[in-house]
Every structure is written in C-alpha cells, then in structure tokens.
Write a protein that holds these residues in place. Structure first.
Motif, short mmCIF file in Angstrom:
data_model
loop_
_atom_site.label_atom_id
_atom_site.label_comp_id
_atom_site.label_asym_id
_atom_site.label_seq_id
_atom_site.Cartn_x
_atom_site.Cartn_y
_atom_site.Cartn_z
N PRO A 21 0.83 -1.21 0.00
CA PRO A 21 0.00 0.00 0.00
C PRO A 21 0.86 1.26 0.00
O PRO A 21 1.77 1.40 0.83
CB PRO A 21 -0.79 -0.12 1.31
CG PRO A 21 -0.72 -1.54 1.69
CD PRO A 21 0.59 -2.06 1.16
N LEU A 22 0.60 2.14 -0.95
CA LEU A 22 1.37 3.38 -1.03
C LEU A 22 0.71 4.45 -0.17
O LEU A 22 -0.51 4.54 -0.10
CB LEU A 22 1.44 3.85 -2.48
CG LEU A 22 2.22 2.94 -3.44
CD1 LEU A 22 2.00 3.38 -4.89
CD2 LEU A 22 3.71 2.96 -3.10
N GLU A 40 -5.97 10.31 -10.59
CA GLU A 40 -5.19 9.32 -11.36
C GLU A 40 -4.49 8.35 -10.40
O GLU A 40 -4.43 7.15 -10.64
CB GLU A 40 -4.17 10.07 -12.24
CG GLU A 40 -3.33 9.21 -13.14
CD GLU A 40 -4.06 8.68 -14.38
OE1 GLU A 40 -5.27 8.93 -14.53
OE2 GLU A 40 -3.40 8.00 -15.19
N PHE A 41 -3.97 8.90 -9.30
CA PHE A 41 -3.29 8.05 -8.32
C PHE A 41 -4.28 7.08 -7.67
O PHE A 41 -4.01 5.87 -7.59
CB PHE A 41 -2.65 8.94 -7.25
CG PHE A 41 -1.94 8.20 -6.15
CD1 PHE A 41 -0.74 7.56 -6.40
CD2 PHE A 41 -2.47 8.13 -4.88
CE1 PHE A 41 -0.07 6.86 -5.40
CE2 PHE A 41 -1.82 7.44 -3.86
CZ PHE A 41 -0.62 6.80 -4.13
N ALA A 42 -5.43 7.61 -7.23
CA ALA A 42 -6.43 6.76 -6.55
C ALA A 42 -6.90 5.65 -7.50
O ALA A 42 -7.10 4.51 -7.08
CB ALA A 42 -7.60 7.62 -6.09
N GLN A 43 -7.05 5.99 -8.76
CA GLN A 43 -7.55 5.03 -9.73
C GLN A 43 -6.59 3.86 -9.93
O GLN A 43 -7.00 2.73 -10.11
CB GLN A 43 -7.75 5.75 -11.05
CG GLN A 43 -8.50 4.96 -12.08
CD GLN A 43 -8.75 5.81 -13.32
OE1 GLN A 43 -8.85 7.04 -13.23
NE2 GLN A 43 -8.79 5.18 -14.46
N HIS A 44 -5.27 4.13 -9.88
CA HIS A 44 -4.29 3.08 -10.23
C HIS A 44 -3.64 2.41 -9.03
O HIS A 44 -3.18 1.27 -9.15
CB HIS A 44 -3.22 3.65 -11.15
CG HIS A 44 -3.75 4.02 -12.49
ND1 HIS A 44 -4.25 3.09 -13.37
CD2 HIS A 44 -3.89 5.21 -13.10
CE1 HIS A 44 -4.68 3.69 -14.47
NE2 HIS A 44 -4.46 4.98 -14.33
N ALA A 45 -3.52 3.10 -7.91
CA ALA A 45 -2.82 2.50 -6.77
C ALA A 45 -3.71 1.43 -6.14
O ALA A 45 -4.94 1.55 -6.14
CB ALA A 45 -2.48 3.58 -5.75
N THR A 46 -3.08 0.39 -5.60
CA THR A 46 -3.88 -0.75 -5.15
C THR A 46 -4.66 -0.47 -3.86
O THR A 46 -5.88 -0.43 -3.87
CB THR A 46 -2.98 -1.99 -4.98
OG1 THR A 46 -2.27 -2.17 -6.19
CG2 THR A 46 -3.81 -3.23 -4.70
N ASP A 47 -3.99 -0.27 -2.76
CA ASP A 47 -4.68 0.02 -1.48
C ASP A 47 -4.09 1.30 -0.90
O ASP A 47 -3.48 1.27 0.19
CB ASP A 47 -4.46 -1.11 -0.46
CG ASP A 47 -5.07 -2.41 -0.93
OD1 ASP A 47 -6.28 -2.43 -1.17
OD2 ASP A 47 -4.31 -3.39 -1.05
#
Ligand SMILES: NC(=O)c1ccc[n+]([C@@H]2O[C@H](COP(=O)([O-])OP(=O)(O)OC[C@H]3O[C@@H](n4cnc5c(N)ncnc54)[C@H](OP(=O)(O)O)[C@@H]3O)[C@@H](O)[C@H]2O)c1
Length: 338
Positions: A21-22, A40-47
């Motif tokens: 998780p980032l 864009e970050f929320a869409q691609h980052a996993t958790d």
C-alpha cells in the motif's frame, strides 16, 4: 513535442502491480492539477492511504466520495488546514507523522497568482509566496524522516521547473513594497524552490525530487487571477482564449502522476518499478533523466515532460552561494513564525 500520452498512461497503469500500500500526501489537490493527479493516483494505486489538505473539510467531502467511487479499497483522509500559514503547514506534517511511519509520495501543487497585489498573512508573509514556496518547503523538510523510510520516495512540486530567474538578493522575501510584483513573487517562488530542493536532494540522496512546469492547464487558477471589474473582464475576455490553448486537468493529472512514479524522474527505478520486482517484469521503465547541478540536484521538468536545462541561470546563482543564502533566509522565516 510532449512525451506521448499513451506512454504516460501505460506507465501509470503499472501502479496497479505495486502491491505494497502506497502512502501519499497531496497539498493543493482540492482543485486543478493536484486534483487531476490525485484522481489518477487513486484510480491506479492498489490500497493507497491518501491524505489531502483542504481549507474546508466540508467542500472537500465530495472529493473523498469521488475517490471512493474510483477506488473503494483506498483510505482517504482530509486534513483541514490552510497552508498559506507556515504554522498550518507544520501541523499538516505533524498530522501525517502521527499516523504514518513512511511516506511514498508528497505531491505539492498548492498556490495561486493574484493580480490584486500582495496579500499578507497573519504571519506577515506574502500568501502567494507562502503557498508556492515556504509552506511547500516546510512540509517537505519536516516529512523527510518519513520519506527516507519509503522504498522509492518522491517529492513532486508543480510550479515552474526550468523557469527560474534572477533574485532580488537583498530582499528574498520581497518584503519591501517596491520589490514585490506578481512576476517577481512567481520567479522568487520558483527559483528559491529549485535551490532549496537541490539542498534537500543533496542531503537526502534516497529521495527523488521533481520540480515541474505543467504548461498551461485549464484550471480554476485563471478564474481567480483578479477580483472586481478586472476579474470579470479577465474571466469573460481573456480566460476563454487561454483555455483554448490549455491542457485539460485530466491530462495534466496523468502527466503529473507520471512525474511522481516513472523511472525517468527517479534516483532509483521509480515507484512503478516496485510492481515489476514483485511480478518479475522489467518495469518497462523509460531511461532516467539527468538531474540539475551536474547530476547532484533535482529533476527539473518542462511542460513536455523532458528534463529542462536552466543552468545558465542556476549555475551563476550557485556560484554566488545563493543556495546557502536562500536556505538561511528560509530558516529565518520558519523561526519567525514560532
Ligand atoms: N494552471 C496552470 O496553467 C499553471 C501553469 C503554471 C504553474 N501553475 C502552478 O501550479 C500550481 C497548481 O495550479 P492549478 O492550476 O492546479 O491551481 P488551482 O486549480 O487554482 O489549485 C490550487 C490549489 O491551491 C489551493 N490554494 C489556492 N490559493 C490558496 C490560498 N490562498 N491558501 C491556501 N490554499 C490555496 C487551492 O485550494 P482551494 O481549492 O481551497 O482554493 C487548490 O487546492 C499553482 O501553484 C500554479 O501557480 C499552474
């Protein structure tokens, strides 16, 4: 020509393969380029665990709803602070330090330009310079311990990388009324930003620092350029023309996330490559760009996404020991608000 958008999107989509998780802090993402990058970050980052600074928690509530719709697995928290005050910037850093032990991404896009003239805060500083320089620097400085604990930490400042200029050396804070102008406040914020980030980069070689110029982006920034009749005229006559030549917020956000994650702007393989390690892939990373100050400094990036070379301005400033002078001035300002 700008870096191909498909290359940017392909790289951003690789974030999904980063399973750790980032943790990210966005300062200036209630609107414009920061909001585009945040989505864009929320869409691609996993958790992801995401902290968002907002002047008003109520108006920022709808952003959290949008982020949850994009990625229900993410955790999103608003920090209600106004970083036109350095004290609030310090409180933001303390808030994150109390919650997290490491920070992967610090994304700084807070700021404004006002043709209405200098606006002093209760700390006696110009608000446009505080949002674009002092508070950005203070938050970066205070969060270095957390950044240094992340695997591939990045600090991205969206302002005017590569567009640094000469400084009013005897009045870096532009306190004298005769020294302040909209243009000079912008040049000082950008130039002191680059010199101060170069110092932090030299002291923190594990952290990737990026200072980028986003180009013209169609954001609310232009609607807020001036108040009164001048503001109305600008909004009716000038802003529509500017928007014709501007990038969309979505594209600016996509390109900004690329700055924050790609190998091209990283001292290591970049955040996207963390996923490649887990999946055994190559990371598909682009070649790393050159850093300023002969490779010791930061990634200065132009609107097209390429490394900007402004050594003809920066080298003479370094020769004059301006990095130290800017830092001493900045430290004195930080002390003055205690
Ligand atoms: N757009 C462009 O074409 C362009 C070009 C070159 C450089 N830049 C720079 O890039 C950065 C981001 O620009 P943008 O177009 O995304 O701007 P924006 O849409 O106006 O967003 C600016 C952000 O800064 C916050 N902010 C503005 N004034 C503030 C103040 N007085 N105190 C505290 N927070 C304040 C806003 O919060 P609220 O939502 O609460 O207002 C928002 O989160 C700015 O520093 C700008 O100078 C932009």
């Amino acid at each position: 020509m700008a870096i191909d958008l498909q290359t940017v999107l392909n790289s951003n989509s690789r974030l999904a393969s980063v399973k750790t998780p980032l943790v990210a802090l966005f300062v200036g993402a209630t609107s414009g380029i920061g909001l585009g990058a945040l989505k864009e970050f929320a869409q691609h980052a996993t958790d992801p665990r995401v902290y968002i600074v907002a002047r008003n928690v109520k108006t920022a509530g709808s952003i959290v709803d949008e982020l949850r719709a994009l990625n229900p697995r993410g955790q999103y928290e608003i920090i209600e602070k106004n970083v036109s005050l350095i004290k609030d910037a310090e409180a933001v850093a303390e808030f994150v330090k109390a919650k997290e032990s490491s920070l992967d991404l610090l994304f700084l896009s807070v700021g404004f330009v006002s043709l209405d003239g200098r606006q002093d805060t209760t700390e006696g500083l110009d608000a446009s310079m505080t949002t674009r320089y002092y508070s950005r620097l203070r938050i970066s400085q205070l969060l270095l311990p957390l950044l240094n604990r992340a695997t591939s930490p990045h600090v991205v400042s969206i302002l005017a990388g590569g567009m640094e200029g000469s400084l009013q050396e005897d009045d870096l804070g532009l306190r004298q009324a005769r020294n302040w102008s909209v243009a000079r406040a912008s040049v000082h914020s950008a130039t002191m930003g680059t010199l101060a980030l170069e110092k932090l980069a030299a002291e923190n070689p594990h952290v990737s620092f990026v200072h980028a110029y986003p180009g013209m982006v169609s954001t609310p920034l232009f609607d807020r350029l001036a108040s009164g009749v001048a503001g109305l005229l600008l909004r009716w006559l000038v802003v529509p023309v500017i928007r014709l030549f501007s990038r969309s917020v979505a594209e600016a956000g996509q390109r900004s996330l690329f700055l924050a994650t790609s190998t091209r702007y990283s001292v290591d393989d970049g955040i996207v490559a963390l996923g490649a390690v887990q999946t055994g892939g190559s990371g598909g990373a682009l070649q790393r760009g050159a850093r300023s100050n002969g490779g010791k400094g930061i990634f200065l990036v132009n609107a097209s996404g390429y490394i900007a070379d402004n050594e003809k301005v920066l080298a003479p400033l370094r020769m004059k020991d301006m990095e130290r002078k800017v830092w001493e001035h900045t430290a004195a300002v930080f002390n003055s608000v205690r």
